[in-house]
Design a protein around this motif. Structure first.
Motif, PDB file in Angstrom:
ATOM      1  N   ILE A 105     -10.385  -5.946  -1.851  1.00  0.00           N
ATOM      2  CA  ILE A 105      -9.677  -5.290  -2.952  1.00  0.00           C
ATOM      3  C   ILE A 105      -8.430  -6.075  -3.336  1.00  0.00           C
ATOM      4  N   GLY A 106      -8.256  -6.304  -4.650  1.00  0.00           N
ATOM      5  CA  GLY A 106      -7.080  -6.976  -5.172  1.00  0.00           C
ATOM      6  C   GLY A 106      -7.167  -7.015  -6.700  1.00  0.00           C
ATOM      7  N   ARG A 107      -6.205  -7.460  -7.423  1.00  0.00           N
ATOM      8  CA  ARG A 107      -5.005  -8.064  -6.878  1.00  0.00           C
ATOM      9  C   ARG A 107      -4.058  -7.028  -6.280  1.00  0.00           C
ATOM     10  N   ILE A 190      -9.285  -9.542   9.974  1.00  0.00           N
ATOM     11  CA  ILE A 190      -9.236  -9.992   8.586  1.00  0.00           C
ATOM     12  C   ILE A 190      -7.815 -10.480   8.324  1.00  0.00           C
ATOM     13  N   SER A 191      -7.689 -11.765   8.018  1.00  0.00           N
ATOM     14  CA  SER A 191      -6.371 -12.366   7.806  1.00  0.00           C
ATOM     15  C   SER A 191      -6.297 -12.940   6.396  1.00  0.00           C
ATOM     16  N   TYR A 192      -5.394 -12.378   5.594  1.00  0.00           N
ATOM     17  CA  TYR A 192      -5.251 -12.764   4.198  1.00  0.00           C
ATOM     18  C   TYR A 192      -4.080 -13.731   4.032  1.00  0.00           C
ATOM     19  N   GLU A 193      -4.256 -14.718   3.147  1.00  0.00           N
ATOM     20  CA  GLU A 193      -3.176 -15.601   2.729  1.00  0.00           C
ATOM     21  C   GLU A 193      -3.280 -15.811   1.226  1.00  0.00           C
ATOM     22  N   ALA A 194      -2.131 -15.922   0.554  1.00  0.00           N
ATOM     23  CA  ALA A 194      -2.151 -16.174  -0.882  1.00  0.00           C
ATOM     24  C   ALA A 194      -0.868 -16.862  -1.321  1.00  0.00           C
ATOM     25  N   THR A 195      -1.000 -17.714  -2.335  1.00  0.00           N
ATOM     26  CA  THR A 195       0.149 -18.357  -2.968  1.00  0.00           C
ATOM     27  C   THR A 195      -0.004 -18.224  -4.475  1.00  0.00           C
ATOM     28  N   THR A 196       1.126 -18.358  -5.179  1.00  0.00           N
ATOM     29  CA  THR A 196       1.127 -18.178  -6.628  1.00  0.00           C
ATOM     30  C   THR A 196       1.964 -19.255  -7.307  1.00  0.00           C
ATOM     31  N   ASP A 197       1.695 -19.475  -8.603  1.00  0.00           N
ATOM     32  CA  ASP A 197       2.515 -20.413  -9.372  1.00  0.00           C
ATOM     33  C   ASP A 197       3.474 -19.698 -10.324  1.00  0.00           C
ATOM     34  N   LYS A 198       3.438 -18.358 -10.329  1.00  0.00           N
ATOM     35  CA  LYS A 198       4.381 -17.540 -11.092  1.00  0.00           C
ATOM     36  C   LYS A 198       4.720 -16.313 -10.265  1.00  0.00           C
ATOM     37  N   PRO A 199       5.887 -15.727 -10.482  1.00  0.00           N
ATOM     38  CA  PRO A 199       6.177 -14.461  -9.798  1.00  0.00           C
ATOM     39  C   PRO A 199       5.091 -13.433 -10.125  1.00  0.00           C
ATOM     40  N   THR A 200       4.618 -12.745  -9.109  1.00  0.00           N
ATOM     41  CA  THR A 200       3.551 -11.772  -9.286  1.00  0.00           C
ATOM     42  C   THR A 200       3.657 -10.700  -8.222  1.00  0.00           C
ATOM     43  N   ILE A 201       2.699  -9.790  -8.211  1.00  0.00           N
ATOM     44  CA  ILE A 201       2.637  -8.765  -7.173  1.00  0.00           C
ATOM     45  C   ILE A 201       1.279  -8.856  -6.479  1.00  0.00           C
ATOM     46  N   VAL A 202       1.264  -8.567  -5.168  1.00  0.00           N
ATOM     47  CA  VAL A 202       0.040  -8.702  -4.374  1.00  0.00           C
ATOM     48  C   VAL A 202      -0.020  -7.575  -3.350  1.00  0.00           C
ATOM     49  N   ASN A 203      -1.230  -7.014  -3.196  1.00  0.00           N
ATOM     50  CA  ASN A 203      -1.470  -5.999  -2.172  1.00  0.00           C
ATOM     51  C   ASN A 203      -2.970  -6.006  -1.896  1.00  0.00           C
ATOM     52  N   SER A 356      11.501   1.668  -6.135  1.00  0.00           N
ATOM     53  CA  SER A 356      12.460   0.740  -5.529  1.00  0.00           C
ATOM     54  C   SER A 356      12.698   1.026  -4.054  1.00  0.00           C
ATOM     55  N   ASN A 357      12.386   2.239  -3.607  1.00  0.00           N
ATOM     56  CA  ASN A 357      12.584   2.595  -2.201  1.00  0.00           C
ATOM     57  C   ASN A 357      11.388   2.235  -1.334  1.00  0.00           C
ATOM     58  N   PHE A 358      10.322   1.706  -1.934  1.00  0.00           N
ATOM     59  CA  PHE A 358       9.152   1.271  -1.177  1.00  0.00           C
ATOM     60  C   PHE A 358       9.265  -0.223  -0.873  1.00  0.00           C
ATOM     61  N   PRO A 359       8.645  -0.700   0.220  1.00  0.00           N
ATOM     62  CA  PRO A 359       8.679  -2.129   0.537  1.00  0.00           C
ATOM     63  C   PRO A 359       8.133  -2.975  -0.617  1.00  0.00           C
ATOM     64  N   SER A 360       8.756  -4.119  -0.848  1.00  0.00           N
ATOM     65  CA  SER A 360       8.419  -4.969  -1.990  1.00  0.00           C
ATOM     66  C   SER A 360       7.043  -5.621  -1.841  1.00  0.00           C
ATOM     67  N   VAL A 361       6.366  -5.773  -2.985  1.00  0.00           N
ATOM     68  CA  VAL A 361       5.070  -6.470  -3.018  1.00  0.00           C
ATOM     69  C   VAL A 361       5.156  -7.729  -3.878  1.00  0.00           C
ATOM     70  N   VAL A 362       6.366  -8.183  -4.171  1.00  0.00           N
ATOM     71  CA  VAL A 362       6.558  -9.346  -5.036  1.00  0.00           C
ATOM     72  C   VAL A 362       6.302 -10.631  -4.256  1.00  0.00           C
ATOM     73  N   LEU A 363       5.551 -11.537  -4.878  1.00  0.00           N
ATOM     74  CA  LEU A 363       5.315 -12.878  -4.332  1.00  0.00           C
ATOM     75  C   LEU A 363       5.777 -13.899  -5.356  1.00  0.00           C
ATOM     76  N   ARG A 364       6.527 -14.901  -4.894  1.00  0.00           N
ATOM     77  CA  ARG A 364       7.075 -15.910  -5.790  1.00  0.00           C
ATOM     78  C   ARG A 364       6.549 -17.299  -5.415  1.00  0.00           C
TER      79      ARG A 364
END
Length: 381
Positions: A105-107, A190-203, A356-364
């Motif tokens: 499941i994603g993004r 299950i081990s997930y890894e991800a990288t991005t070229d723009k700020p985005t959100i991931v879960n 804003s009180n939940f843990p961040s899902v932002v990836l840069r």
């Protein structure tokens, strides 16, 4: 004439043996899933069935369409192996019947309110595919995409997927790799890894539907559940988190002491049970990212099967198959009834980009997203 009859009988025998051998060759999995039923070619991509095994006889079957876990063969207290996840017998059903059975499941796993979020001052609009919200990445989320799979050994494989900038409205090219390993401790990691070229959100998460009885005709209401969580995130009638983090104390949400799933699942006097049509909630884990501590323990007393979930995520979505209703026919021609499975989806909290009180899902860019989950199978004698 006698010789001719003997030759004809011999030839017929060869044909029978050849037919049996051909059928046997097709049935390459312990679960009885036919590999040939998952080998197809479409204009969008090719599919196949991949098999993981360990020295204890456990087996996990996967397909690269949606990175789906098709079957998990786990032993009971008498050593009998049965399939403990729901799903389909063929790739055609996975493609043609809308479901999340076993899916990668994603993004963004779970819901984003009204399908909108703002990141660095830019508002993004996603598809609204569930009560006005974006669920599991949208109607064309990862569960409906063709992934690349490289089998690295009998017990491990690597799934790769590039989610392109703008796919389902999400920003940035997201390059994902997921390692699946079935070890000799009967752990599927299950081990997930991800990288991005723009700020985005991931879960990212997995959406397997577990039934430790090994029979999808049974409900999971008699299975005993423990969740190491003092709190959960309440939802409204559209299944959207309110932003509150509430105590489980004195409510049907309290699984700190093991109890059967069915004990309070119909207690609609508690509004959260009414809103979720049962359990469909994110639990705030006490494990706080410590993957060495079990976050969830599920037991089927009759078979002795045990499933423990370990994760470095802060939360887990517990969904009790409330919307299964017997209209979907799965493996073995079983029409899956309501509450015939439980999903245990390790995750960040739903709608985190808007809370804003939940843990961040932002990836840069320059950062690496990681998430780890272990489903450990064992037995109680």
């Amino acid at each position: 004439m006698k010789t001719k009859n003997i030759l004809m009988a011999f030839a017929a025998g060869i044909l029978v043996l050849t037919g049996c051998q051909s059928k046997s060759d097709q049935r390459t999995t312990l679960s009885g899933i036919l590999k040939s039923n998952f080998e197809t070619s479409t204009t969008d991509g090719n599919t196949d069935l991949y098999v993981l095994k360990n020295k204890n006889g456990m087996e996990v079957c996967m397909t690269n369409f949606g990175g789906r876990i098709v079957s998990i063969m786990a032993p009971d207290k008498n050593g009998k192996f049965e399939d403990v996840v729901l799903g389909f017998d063929s790739i055609a059903d996975y493609m043609n019947i809308s479901s999340d059975f076993g899916a990668f499941i994603g993004r963004y796993g779970n819901r984003i309110g009204q399908g909108r979020f703002t990141l660095d001052g830019v508002e993004y609009q996603l598809p609204q595919n569930n009560y006005g919200h974006c669920l599991h990445g949208g109607p064309k989320g990862f569960q409906y995409q063709f992934c690349d799979i490289q089998q690295t050994s009998d017990s491990s494989l690597i799934l790769s997927y590039l989610s392109k900038d703008g796919e389902e409205g999400f920003p940035g090219n997201l390059d994902i790799k997921v390692l699946y390993t079935l070890n000799n401790n009967n752990e599927l990691s299950i081990s997930y890894e991800a990288t991005t070229d723009k700020p985005t959100i991931v879960n990212l998460t997995n959406h397997s539907y577990f039934n430790l009885s090994g029979n999808g005709e049974n409900t999971v209401l008699d299975q005993v559940l423990m969740i190491d969580a003092d709190a959960y995130t309440p939802i409204d009638s559209t299944f959207m988190t309110t932003g509150e983090i509430a105590t489980v104390e004195g409510t049907p949400m309290d699984f700190r002491t093991p109890k059967t799933i069915g004990e309070q699942i119909n207690d609609t006097s508690f509004v959260q049970i009414k809103n979720g049509h049962g359990y469909d909630h994110n639990f705030v884990l006490n494990t706080k990212g410590d993957i060495t501590k079990p976050a969830v323990r599920l037991v089927h007393p009759a078979s002795g099967r045990v499933l423990e979930v370990f994760t470095d995520e802060p939360g887990i979505q517990v969904y009790t198959g409330n919307f299964l209703d017997g209209t979907v026919t799965g493996k073995g021609s079983i029409a899956y009834p309501q509450r015939s499975a439980i999903c245990l989806e390790t995750q960040h909290y739903p709608d985190s980009p808007n809370k804003s009180n939940f843990p961040s899902v932002v990836l840069r860019p320059g950062e690496k997203y990681t998430s780890n989950c272990i489903y450990k199978f064992s037995v109680e004698k």
